[in-house]
Enzyme design. Structure first.
Site, PDB file in Angstrom:
ATOM      1  N   GLU A  90      25.380  -1.223 -12.300  1.00  0.00           N
ATOM      2  CA  GLU A  90      25.152  -1.557 -10.897  1.00  0.00           C
ATOM      3  C   GLU A  90      24.979  -3.066 -10.730  1.00  0.00           C
ATOM      4  OE1 GLU A  90      21.263  -1.295  -8.147  1.00  0.00           O
ATOM      5  OE2 GLU A  90      21.816   0.584  -9.119  1.00  0.00           O
ATOM      6  N   HIS A  91      24.288  -3.692 -11.668  1.00  0.00           N
ATOM      7  CA  HIS A  91      24.110  -5.142 -11.619  1.00  0.00           C
ATOM      8  C   HIS A  91      25.415  -5.877 -11.931  1.00  0.00           C
ATOM      9  CE1 HIS A  91      19.864  -4.229 -11.511  1.00  0.00           C
ATOM     10  NE2 HIS A  91      19.589  -5.502 -11.373  1.00  0.00           N
ATOM     11  N   GLU A 167      13.469  -7.107 -13.864  1.00  0.00           N
ATOM     12  CA  GLU A 167      13.249  -6.030 -12.894  1.00  0.00           C
ATOM     13  C   GLU A 167      12.373  -4.931 -13.488  1.00  0.00           C
ATOM     14  OE1 GLU A 167      16.196  -4.389 -10.429  1.00  0.00           O
ATOM     15  OE2 GLU A 167      17.364  -6.240 -10.258  1.00  0.00           O
TER      16      GLU A 167
END
Length: 476
Positions: A90-91, A167
């Site tokens: 996703e990143h 994160e």
């Protein structure tokens, strides 16, 4: 928990005020009943391409639209070794594609005044863009690049590794997500549903480019994707764009090794992370709930609406309609609580999450279980009427905009093979009776082993065997 990443600008303020066509219909046609307004909602059209990719859209006539790809892949499809791969990918999606390097991709999105986002959950992954309706073709083109031709060079992988690790550190401060991840870890221990979306930090440090390529090759297949759109979109145009940009998407698996979901087993158990230095305890208790396709899910949703939620910062206090909320406010039992139901393809979690000080943990555990037992035994006609009205209002309100509508379409097509219209939900809610609530709740709650997760000063949390026994004795 579900992770979310975004890039780009938001659409101009005047155009970003998306309006729910259901709410507008109710507002403008006072002589039309609620049910008639739901029946008059825009149709969701669905088309399947030759390779299995499905295209679904709802045309509302807005000047803006949201379009995206919803994929049947998430942390449940991962292994202990590659847990976190979907979140890592996703990143990587925002690091550019083979045709558009990162700077060029960002400039394209910015020039459209659009907003490119993504999220990963336990069973789904989504990449979507909110933009002007006239820019739909460009938005679909960019999404196809992001999903099919993501740039996975070693330098970008190493750069994002540091971002993911940061994160992971930050999410430790979100104690609700920590608590609910622990709940999944203990409730579904030994099965893929126990994995968190972000994965462990050890995997974030060791996942390689090859791991990401293998994950893409195994799960990003056309039959497991839905191109969803809502707003100012034309379905025929969207289907044409899908054929142009996604017809080459693979529908075959190497060696016909089609990934099959492992069955997930619920285990009554508990996990505690005691830290007496923390001011408040975060506690979640749950039983095994209904799957997304179960007919029991609507009565359980009504039951959760009856139990309700509470936050000390909100108004209402002892005058709130929820008995548990009124008691929590009057006796200062907690800072907040909420009833929840997390549904997956073959199972679910029905539970309560609350935040309280160390002196009221036992009180909240007792009264939370008591609220469950009331659903099994003494729920009244007026309780069910109130719960149904609250649930209907929630279902309509959460679709207030093209992005939540687009998300609803994508998830529904993956889960049910179609978009379930609000009129159908309304009919199913209307069919719920007090006896149905009592019977269904007894099936899932009475004499069942709960899963418990607790973080903070939890010394006063009752022993698990005592909590387990309460699921039986509170009925009498």
């Amino acid at each position: 928990m579900a992770s979310v990443c975004r890039v780009g600008s938001t659409v101009g303020r005047s155009l970003a005020k998306y309006r729910n066509p259901i709410l507008l219909s109710l507002r403008r046609q006072s002589s039309v009943s609620y049910a008639q307004s739901l029946a008059g909602a825009p149709e969701t059209r669905l088309t399947a391409l030759d390779n299995g990719l499905r295209v679904a859209s709802e045309e509302t006539g807005h000047a803006t639209c949201t379009v995206g790809l919803w994929i049947g892949a998430g942390s449940r499809y991962e292994s202990e070794k590659n847990n976190g791969a979907g979140f890592f990918l996703e990143h990587m999606a925002f690091k550019g594609t083979k045709k558009h390097p990162q700077t060029a991709l960002e400039q394209e999105v910015e020039s459209m005044g659009a907003h490119l986002s993504a999220y990963t959950s336990r069973e789904h992954t989504a990449y979507y863009m909110k933009t002007l309706a006239k820019d739909l073709p460009k938005a679909v083109e960019l999404l196809s690049e992001v999903v099919q031709h993501c740039s996975l060079n070693e330098a970008d992988v190493e750069q994002q590794r540091a971002v993911v690790l940061r994160e992971l550190e930050e999410v430790e401060g979100n104690l609700q997500e920590v608590c609910l991840d622990l709940l999944h870890a203990t409730a579904f221990q030994g099965t893929p549903l126990s994995y968190s979306v972000l994965g462990p930090s050890s995997n974030a440090r060791t996942l390689s480019r090859q791991d990401l390529v293998e994950y893409l090759g195994s799960h990003y297949k056309a039959p497991r994707m839905v191109l969803s759109a809502a707003g100012g979109v034309n379905h025929e145009e969207l289907v044409g764009l899908a054929k142009t940009h996604f017809s080459g998407l693979s529908f075959e698996y190497e060696g016909d090794a089609i990934p099959v979901l492992s069955p997930c087993r619920f285990t009554g158990s508990e996990i505690r992370m005691r830290d007496d230095a923390m001011p408040l305890a975060h506690v979640a208790i749950a039983v095994e709930g209904a799957s997304v396709g179960s007919p029991d899910i609507v009565p359980l949703m009504v039951a959760n609406s009856i139990i309700g939620s509470y936050d000390i910062k909100s108004g209402g206090g002892k005058n709130m309609s929820s008995r548990l909320a009124a008691m929590a406010a009057e006796e200062n039992f907690c800072e907040s609580f909420q009833a929840f139901h997390s549904s997956y393809s073959d199972t679910g979690l029905m539970g309560m999450y609350f935040v309280t000080d160390m002196h009221h943990i036992e009180d909240m555990m007792h009264w939370s279980q008591n609220a469950w037992m009331n659903m099994c035994t003494t729920v009244t006609d007026s309780d069910v009427v109130r719960g149904k009205k609250s649930l209907k209002a929630s279902l309509v309100a959460q679709l207030n905009g093209t992005t939540p509508i687009c998300d609803d379409i994508g998830r529904h097509v993956l889960n049910y093979g179609r978009r379930v219209p609000l009129a159908e939900w309304d009919a199913r809610i209307n069919a719920v009776t007090p006896k149905m609530v009592r019977d269904v709740c007894s099936k899932y709650i009475y004499d069942k082993c709960p899963a418990v997760a607790a973080v903070g000063p939890v010394e006063q949390l009752p022993d698990y065997n005592r909590t387990r026994a309460s699921m039986y004795w509170l009925r009498f």
